[in-house]
Design a protein around this motif. Structure first.
Motif, PDB file in Angstrom:
ATOM      1  N   ASP A  39       0.808  -1.225   0.000  1.00 38.26           N
ATOM      2  CA  ASP A  39       0.000   0.000   0.000  1.00 38.26           C
ATOM      3  C   ASP A  39       0.838   1.271   0.000  1.00 38.26           C
ATOM      4  OD1 ASP A  39       1.027   0.065   2.563  1.00 38.26           O
ATOM      5  OD2 ASP A  39      -0.907  -0.160   3.569  1.00 38.26           O
ATOM      6  N   TYR A  92      -4.355 -11.626  -4.898  1.00 37.91           N
ATOM      7  CA  TYR A  92      -5.649 -12.137  -5.333  1.00 37.91           C
ATOM      8  C   TYR A  92      -5.524 -13.618  -5.655  1.00 37.91           C
ATOM      9  CZ  TYR A  92      -8.177  -7.706  -5.819  1.00 37.91           C
ATOM     10  OH  TYR A  92      -8.833  -6.537  -5.571  1.00 37.91           O
ATOM     11  N   ALA A 100     -14.197  -9.725  -5.267  1.00 37.31           N
ATOM     12  CA  ALA A 100     -13.997  -8.321  -5.622  1.00 37.31           C
ATOM     13  C   ALA A 100     -14.910  -7.899  -6.766  1.00 37.31           C
ATOM     14  CB  ALA A 100     -12.535  -8.074  -5.993  1.00 37.31           C
ATOM     15  N   LYS A 156      -9.520  -4.292  -9.244  1.00 33.34           N
ATOM     16  CA  LYS A 156      -8.537  -3.253  -8.931  1.00 33.34           C
ATOM     17  C   LYS A 156      -8.538  -3.016  -7.433  1.00 33.34           C
ATOM     18  CE  LYS A 156      -9.046  -0.955 -13.404  1.00 33.34           C
ATOM     19  NZ  LYS A 156      -9.258   0.324 -14.113  1.00 33.34           N
ATOM     20  N   SER A 157      -7.381  -2.693  -6.902  1.00 37.37           N
ATOM     21  CA  SER A 157      -7.279  -2.437  -5.470  1.00 37.37           C
ATOM     22  C   SER A 157      -6.502  -1.157  -5.216  1.00 37.37           C
ATOM     23  CB  SER A 157      -6.590  -3.622  -4.765  1.00 37.37           C
ATOM     24  OG  SER A 157      -5.188  -3.548  -4.940  1.00 37.37           O
ATOM     25  N   HIS A 158      -6.368  -0.806  -3.941  1.00 36.32           N
ATOM     26  CA  HIS A 158      -5.591   0.380  -3.543  1.00 36.32           C
ATOM     27  C   HIS A 158      -4.104   0.064  -3.497  1.00 36.32           C
ATOM     28  CE1 HIS A 158      -6.002  -1.961   0.134  1.00 36.32           C
ATOM     29  NE2 HIS A 158      -4.957  -1.323   0.597  1.00 36.32           N
ATOM     30  N   ARG A 159      -3.745  -1.197  -3.722  1.00 40.64           N
ATOM     31  CA  ARG A 159      -2.346  -1.601  -3.636  1.00 40.64           C
ATOM     32  C   ARG A 159      -1.653  -1.450  -4.981  1.00 40.64           C
ATOM     33  NH1 ARG A 159      -3.403  -7.550  -1.373  1.00 40.64           N
ATOM     34  NH2 ARG A 159      -4.411  -7.570  -3.409  1.00 40.64           N
TER      35      ARG A 159
END
Length: 199
Positions: A39, A92, A100, A156-159
């Motif tokens: 992150d 993932y 997700a 999609k992620s915040h990472r």
């Protein structure tokens, strides 16, 4: 980074590089410059995002056979799904990717589990199933058609991947130059990653 090593050395002919790979987890970072997944928050390090986390499904043309992409989720779930073992829940997996996307499988997933992503990718290239692909990581296979993106769905992620350097070296001109080069290259990487996502 590996496909860019020649360009890296050409950009900095007077620099000496030593590449170290490994899973450092949350432990101490020992390198001057580190490309790390997370992150962006690591004590004592300044971080710059170079690649956001976008994950989608891929397989080899051999596995796709007579089907035509894009495939619906239900068709993808017929598998086999090549899955990455991750006891620390950092990546993932098929179950978390589907969650997700708010896609609930009807039953147990048809998965084949691997403890190494490189081995998993080798299995995908050999036509043994469908893999999850992180944007920017397998571009060389997508560009040559060795792997094909088979669905428009993506999680999609915040990472993402960050280039990090110690706070104590913030005025180090050499590190700043290499860091800037890596950030610039990441823009090129993001641009090329978009091309294979079109259907």
């Amino acid at each position: 980074l590996v496909p860019r090593l020649t360009a890296l050395r050409s950009a900095f002919p007077d620099f000496e590089f030593s590449l170290m790979t490994g899973d450092q987890g949350s432990g101490e970072i020992l390198s001057d410059i580190d490309i790390r997944f997370g992150d962006g928050n690591w004590p004592g390090r300044q971080s710059h995002i170079i690649l956001s986390e976008t994950v989608f499904a891929v397989c080899s043309p051999l596995f796709l056979a007579s089907r035509t992409a894009p495939l619906e989720i239900a068709t993808i779930l017929e598998g086999p799904l090549l899955d990455l073992s991750d006891p620390l829940n950092r990546w993932y997996r098929w179950s978390t990717w589907l969650a997700a996307l708010k896609q609930a499988p009807a039953g147990k997933l048809n998965t084949l589990e691997f403890d190494s992503y490189s081995t998993l990718v080798s299995a995908a290239l050999a036509g043994h199933g469908i893999a999850l692909c992180w944007s920017g990581i397998l571009d060389q296979y997508l560009e040559t058609g060795s792997l094909l993106r088979i669905s428009e769905h993506a999680a999609k992620s915040h990472r993402g991947y960050y280039v990090t350097t110690p706070m104590s070296t913030s005025r180090n001109a050499k590190l700043a130059r290499v860091t800037s080069w890596l950030i610039k290259e990441s823009v090129t990487c993001d641009a090329s990653s978009g091309a294979e996502q079109q259907f």
